[in-house]
Scaffold this motif. Sequence first.
Motif, PDB file in Angstrom:
ATOM      1  N   MET A 150      77.442  -1.037 -94.151  1.00 28.18           N
ATOM      2  CA  MET A 150      78.156  -0.524 -95.431  1.00 28.18           C
ATOM      3  C   MET A 150      77.522   0.925 -95.661  1.00 28.18           C
ATOM      4  O   MET A 150      76.042   1.086 -95.450  1.00 28.18           O
ATOM      5  N   PRO A 191      87.159  -2.376 -96.985  1.00 26.24           N
ATOM      6  CA  PRO A 191      86.130  -3.010 -97.755  1.00 26.24           C
ATOM      7  C   PRO A 191      84.777  -2.398 -97.735  1.00 26.24           C
ATOM      8  O   PRO A 191      84.679  -1.594 -96.865  1.00 26.24           O
ATOM      9  N   ASP A 192      84.042  -2.545 -98.742  1.00 31.09           N
ATOM     10  CA  ASP A 192      82.888  -2.114 -98.767  1.00 31.09           C
ATOM     11  C   ASP A 192      82.790  -0.498 -98.839  1.00 31.09           C
ATOM     12  O   ASP A 192      81.918   0.078 -98.074  1.00 31.09           O
ATOM     13  N   PHE A 248      80.610   0.970-105.623  1.00 36.40           N
ATOM     14  CA  PHE A 248      81.169   0.440-104.558  1.00 36.40           C
ATOM     15  C   PHE A 248      82.367  -0.212-104.821  1.00 36.40           C
ATOM     16  O   PHE A 248      82.431  -0.835-105.811  1.00 36.40           O
ATOM     17  N   LYS A 249      83.198  -0.355-103.927  1.00 34.56           N
ATOM     18  CA  LYS A 249      84.453  -0.814-103.947  1.00 34.56           C
ATOM     19  C   LYS A 249      84.488  -2.087-102.935  1.00 34.56           C
ATOM     20  O   LYS A 249      84.654  -1.674-101.805  1.00 34.56           O
ATOM     21  N   GLN A 250      84.137  -3.243-103.506  1.00 31.11           N
ATOM     22  CA  GLN A 250      84.013  -4.218-102.252  1.00 31.11           C
ATOM     23  C   GLN A 250      85.080  -4.403-101.571  1.00 31.11           C
ATOM     24  O   GLN A 250      85.297  -4.884-100.447  1.00 31.11           O
ATOM     25  N   ALA A 251      86.441  -4.522-102.058  1.00 30.97           N
ATOM     26  CA  ALA A 251      87.764  -5.000-101.524  1.00 30.97           C
ATOM     27  C   ALA A 251      88.516  -3.783-101.412  1.00 30.97           C
ATOM     28  O   ALA A 251      88.590  -3.011-102.260  1.00 30.97           O
ATOM     29  N   THR A 255      91.202   1.705-107.046  1.00 31.12           N
ATOM     30  CA  THR A 255      89.783   1.528-107.890  1.00 31.12           C
ATOM     31  C   THR A 255      89.939   1.385-109.288  1.00 31.12           C
ATOM     32  O   THR A 255      91.395   1.706-109.681  1.00 31.12           O
TER      33      THR A 255
END
Length: 192
Positions: A1, A133-134, A175-178, A182
């Motif tokens: 990540m 992701p991430d 952070f944008k996990q999925a 945004t």
Amino acid sequence: MPAIRDKTFAYEAVTTDGGLTIPMCGYEAGDLLLVFLVGDTGTPTVGVTGSPATWNQLFQRINTCSLTVLWRYATASEPDVVLTASAVETYSGCMVAVRDVYQGYTAGSPPVFSQTTSTGTKIALPTITTSAPDSLVLAAISSSGTSSISFVEAALQDLVKVDGTAEGLALGWFFKQAAGLTTAYNAAAMAS
């Protein structure tokens, strides 16, 4: 990540030259290096002198101040970044090194960006769609005048604030996990 490894910043108070030298931040070969340069007025053509001079322009936004963003992948040996600009004015800038960037993922190379212009004190940041992701999302705001800029939404973390002689620059991250769109966050600019 991906994660932010290091950052540096610089500003100048003189109006007799065009450009700015930003000290190299801590990095390792393969890190994504990003340079953010804000000019007070004018429409500068921005370049890099020295070796290596192979920086890519992600975007340039001209309004009452200019914001130019450059990027490259770090090599084993990187010097300070000497930026030149065709407009003679004051400049503020910062550099960020991002580690663990997957260079083979085409949607993130070059970085994805969006931009907007606002004249208010509350700024709605534009959204982007991440493809993985991430994702590490950086938000840069430039301001004409000596404004103090901050990210007022809890999900954004302040990274750099540069209050130059006649312009301001702020950089934040989250952070944008999925993968996907945004959230529309806000920032604020207050006169200092």
